[in-house]
Write an enzyme that holds these catalytic residues in place. Structure first.
Site, PDB file in Angstrom:
ATOM      1  N   ASP B 127       0.864  -1.191   0.000  1.00  0.00           N
ATOM      2  CA  ASP B 127       0.000   0.000   0.000  1.00  0.00           C
ATOM      3  C   ASP B 127       0.900   1.241   0.000  1.00  0.00           C
ATOM      4  O   ASP B 127       2.029   1.203   0.501  1.00  0.00           O
ATOM      5  CB  ASP B 127      -0.838  -0.048   1.303  1.00  0.00           C
ATOM      6  CG  ASP B 127      -2.025   0.911   1.300  1.00  0.00           C
ATOM      7  OD1 ASP B 127      -1.996   1.925   0.569  1.00  0.00           O
ATOM      8  OD2 ASP B 127      -2.989   0.649   2.061  1.00  0.00           O
ATOM      9  N   HIS B 129      -0.057   3.637   1.661  1.00  0.00           N
ATOM     10  CA  HIS B 129      -0.388   4.106   3.021  1.00  0.00           C
ATOM     11  C   HIS B 129      -0.270   2.959   4.023  1.00  0.00           C
ATOM     12  O   HIS B 129      -0.477   1.796   3.674  1.00  0.00           O
ATOM     13  CB  HIS B 129      -1.825   4.644   3.040  1.00  0.00           C
ATOM     14  CG  HIS B 129      -2.147   5.575   1.908  1.00  0.00           C
ATOM     15  ND1 HIS B 129      -2.664   5.129   0.700  1.00  0.00           N
ATOM     16  CD2 HIS B 129      -1.987   6.911   1.761  1.00  0.00           C
ATOM     17  CE1 HIS B 129      -2.819   6.165  -0.133  1.00  0.00           C
ATOM     18  NE2 HIS B 129      -2.416   7.257   0.488  1.00  0.00           N
ATOM     19  N   ASP B 131      -2.283   2.841   6.741  1.00  0.00           N
ATOM     20  CA  ASP B 131      -3.631   2.613   7.271  1.00  0.00           C
ATOM     21  C   ASP B 131      -3.568   2.143   8.725  1.00  0.00           C
ATOM     22  O   ASP B 131      -4.259   1.207   9.134  1.00  0.00           O
ATOM     23  CB  ASP B 131      -4.376   1.556   6.402  1.00  0.00           C
ATOM     24  CG  ASP B 131      -4.585   2.056   4.969  1.00  0.00           C
ATOM     25  OD1 ASP B 131      -4.416   3.273   4.716  1.00  0.00           O
ATOM     26  OD2 ASP B 131      -4.892   1.232   4.094  1.00  0.00           O
ATOM     27  N   HIS B 144     -11.045   3.624   6.274  1.00  0.00           N
ATOM     28  CA  HIS B 144     -10.120   2.866   5.389  1.00  0.00           C
ATOM     29  C   HIS B 144      -8.669   3.198   5.727  1.00  0.00           C
ATOM     30  O   HIS B 144      -7.746   2.522   5.276  1.00  0.00           O
ATOM     31  CB  HIS B 144     -10.421   3.090   3.895  1.00  0.00           C
ATOM     32  CG  HIS B 144      -9.943   4.392   3.336  1.00  0.00           C
ATOM     33  ND1 HIS B 144      -9.626   4.543   2.009  1.00  0.00           N
ATOM     34  CD2 HIS B 144      -9.724   5.609   3.918  1.00  0.00           C
ATOM     35  CE1 HIS B 144      -9.246   5.799   1.774  1.00  0.00           C
ATOM     36  NE2 HIS B 144      -9.290   6.467   2.925  1.00  0.00           N
ATOM     37  N   ASP B 237      -3.459   1.226  -4.812  1.00  0.00           N
ATOM     38  CA  ASP B 237      -2.694   2.486  -4.879  1.00  0.00           C
ATOM     39  C   ASP B 237      -1.244   2.312  -4.448  1.00  0.00           C
ATOM     40  O   ASP B 237      -0.486   3.271  -4.371  1.00  0.00           O
ATOM     41  CB  ASP B 237      -3.384   3.622  -4.094  1.00  0.00           C
ATOM     42  CG  ASP B 237      -3.316   3.462  -2.578  1.00  0.00           C
ATOM     43  OD1 ASP B 237      -2.432   2.740  -2.063  1.00  0.00           O
ATOM     44  OD2 ASP B 237      -4.162   4.054  -1.891  1.00  0.00           O
TER      45      ASP B 237
HETATM   46 MN   LIG Z   1      -4.972   1.249   1.958  1.00  0.00          MN
HETATM   47 MN   LIG Z   2      -3.549   3.294  -0.042  1.00  0.00          MN
END
Ligand SMILES: [Mn+2]
Ligand SMILES: [Mn+2]
Ligand SMILES: [Mn+2]
Ligand SMILES: [Mn+2]
Ligand SMILES: [Mn+2]
Ligand SMILES: [Mn+2]
Lengths: 328, 328, 328
Positions: B127, B129, B131, B144, B237
């Site tokens: 990812d 990110h 998260d 999310h 992403d």
């Molecule tokens: Mn994510």
């Molecule tokens: Mn992401």
């Protein structure tokens, strides 16, 4: 054993009947307009002999062939016979030949022609696809997916003689081929690649080793003493869609243009690269920006195959101007 | 310890309330249409059991929660409870589960469900990110961005019980997680990643080592004997915008699709990949070309997680047709 | 020897007369709007002193110069004299200076100004082009292709004194320069690079070694003890068109943004990066998506040069909120 002389022959092959998307026949014209010949002459000092474009005839009543409905077998066969003769002539006359496609079916002819001039050629096929289907395994019936198979001696027994192809005997042994960039290979193709242990650097291995190592292993494998002429069959769809979108069968997850240019520069340095096919650029697919990017990529690959150096060229006879020379 | 059997369960999770951009709920439908299930069956011989899409209820009067205004806590909590049960059932019944998002909030449920079937799972979160925000550090209030935090045992004390989430106890230890692809990490997230020494290969380290080395180190770190089931939480992403533009929170400087497919192929080869989330594909964002490219990438990642080989598959029972077989 | 203090000076250089495409003067405004200053302050705790934009005068009757018709020599000369003073002031006052272009002609001034503050600077020029043409080898007559040559001591004898440039003496020795990203180098430029053995990592070598190794070799070569201030001249067109399309002279086959950010992070870690030019972003070229992507890339490069960590920053004084702190 010096193979290259000072000349390069360029043969335009606006052939599009190895697949069914119009536009790929524009490759020769547009690549010339992109100026690759000028680059070869100015940067690397070659004498380029442009033979112009071959003329192809659509053979009448050219019904499709066999259980896979192979499209226009006679038209493709005749075309490749002409291509072979043209490539042979160019290599005999000038030492090398650049064949601009047109779709990848043309490589059946170019490889055959190259092998008439040098029977010990080695083949580097750079492509998202192996193009090693036979007329009995093809999903599409398009001959641009079979030109690899037609060139490999050991596959002869898998390929029934199609009308228009009696002139062709495969010229390259499975041991003398390397594939780079593969990522869309049909079951029948993988079966043959495995059975004849054909050396493949698919995108998994390119990602694992990097292009520098892949080129080292490739040349070590098929040309350790760099004493055999090299045929490069370069399908522009080997490059990722981000770098060459304008092509008939794009597949994501491809090579970067950097890797394509690195490969070309390494092959140029061998001085044994005597035959290059640049195929499958289709300017009618996608946007204008994508078309120009794809043509630009193809142009740079061709120039890098014949001496354009990414770090910059100093052409023979270059004089560095000094202020005092111009009274400043 | 063989975990995988011959089946794969597919659960559609058209959940979009972990963020606020419409369109991400279309992921399950469009990814099925992209044909990934067909690929799993034809290429790798899996028996795929498609459970269809889960139904989610928008809980009434679901006011936002806490100082960071966490959006729709109850709706998200209820949804993830359903997701957990569905994933657990699929893994118990067939050995594996592919959960198609929908946004990344669903991983709170999928990881929890997977852990009910195998309590010793290890987690690979791919990812841009992490998260791993808590409901007290979130900038956006979107769940999310917190599903990672909800899954990690050591973070329990940072996460107040939100209405709708009493069913969830975190199931994975910080030591059993690896992040790959990070490049947009908030201060509170980096604080927790550092404090609990969670292994991260952010894009700086991916650039430094290359994906092959990163995968080697990842498996060596969390699954040295390859004897623990792996949960892959794959946010599309993680890929660069050039390869997967159609997603809700794109961040430049990401992975190439080649790297994503390499990662997937390596995990497949462990034969221990039993849970995969494929999230955040949002077909309504950007151009059609970008949407199709993103769906194509997601489709290829899923197939590579379960046996599609970049170099080409020869499905079991494949027969190579010969001319004599068809009287040619 | 600690060079950096706690401040960064930002000088806007909306100069566009080193080339002929309108729009590049918008760089300073749009990059500020993209928020790079905010990032420097919030993430890395810098005190940023924005000097605003320099004003440039179009010198009247500024006829082109010499056999290569160098455009607007006096206007460029005057502008760079102002730029040099501004950069010198910023570095003396705050320890560092970020100069936002505008076209690459500005680096003649920034390097000169940086060298007045620290005479032992080393120069890292990251660009598709070497910009080391002289006024006698330039194909275009555009001074943005000569700012490198104006900075190099050994090239003085190749560069006639142009009106408007009498104030400039080159300040950097050929031995103290490294080029990264080159892929479009004119004959006269390659001649000089070879003659003075200027260290270049063109895209062939970046492909061969990878950016991690390139950065290691670069710093080992020009700053082995990390005791000399570094000037980074970063032309956004060093990045591939896929990652930074909005620029005046794009060249395919470039760096990825990951590589650009890796380079910036490595230079930041030396704590010796005291001068950065970010040039050639032209928001008027190409699509809106391309413009925003290019601005985003430039923004991230600048922040990574001064402490933004791809893995995430925990700003000084960050407090991790706990449920009990907010009565939850
Ligand atoms: Mn994510
Ligand atoms: Mn992401
Ligand atoms: Mn092909
Ligand atoms: Mn192809
Ligand atoms: Mn430049
Ligand atoms: Mn440039």
């Amino acid at each position: 054993r010096f193979i290259r002389r000072d000349g390069i022959g360029v043969v335009g092959v606006p052939f599009a009947h190895g697949q069914n998307k119009p536009g790929v026949h524009e490759g020769p014209r547009l690549l010339r307009e992109a100026g690759f010949i000028d680059g070869l002459e100015k940067l690397a000092g070659w004498k380029v002999h442009d033979y112009g474009d071959l003329d192809f005839e659509l053979v009448k009543e050219d019904e499709s062939y066999g259980p896979c409905n192979i499209q226009l077998p006679r038209t493709n066969g005749l075309a490749n016979k002409l291509i072979s003769a043209a490539v042979q002539k160019s290599i005999v006359d000038h030492g090398t030949c650049i064949s601009i496609g047109g779709d990848h079916s043309l490589s059946a002819g170019t490889i055959h022609g190259h092998a008439q001039a040098h029977e010990d050629i080695v083949l580097i096929w750079v492509d998202a696809h192996a193009d090693i289907n036979t007329s009995l395994t093809s999903y599409t019936g398009h001959l641009h997916g079979m030109s690899g198979a037609f060139s490999i001696k050991e596959l002869d027994k898998y390929i029934p003689k199609m009308p228009g192809w009696d002139w062709l005997t495969p010229t390259v042994a499975a041991r003398d081929i390397v594939y780079i960039g593969l990522r869309d290979v049909d079951p029948g193709e993988r079966y043959l690649l495995d059975k004849y242990r054909i050396q493949c650097y698919d995108m998994y291995l390119v990602e694992k080793y990097g292009m520098a190592k892949v080129m080292e292993m490739t040349l070590e494998y098929i040309n350790p003493k760099l004493n055999r002429p090299i045929h490069l069959s370069f399908d522009i769809d080997c490059l990722d869609i981000a770098f060459a979108p304008a092509t008939g069968t794009p597949v994501p997850g491809g090579l970067t243009l950097r890797e394509g240019l690195f490969l070309a520069e390494e092959l140029n340095k061998t001085e044994m690269l005597t035959g290059v096919d640049l195929v499958e650029v289709n300017p009618m697919l996608g946007t204008d920006v994508g078309k120009n990017l794809t043509l630009w990529a193809a142009n740079l690959v061709l120039q890098s195959c014949f001496g354009k150096i990414t770090a910059g060229n100093v052409p023979a006879g270059f004089e560095m101007p000094k202020p005092e020379d111009v009274g400043l």
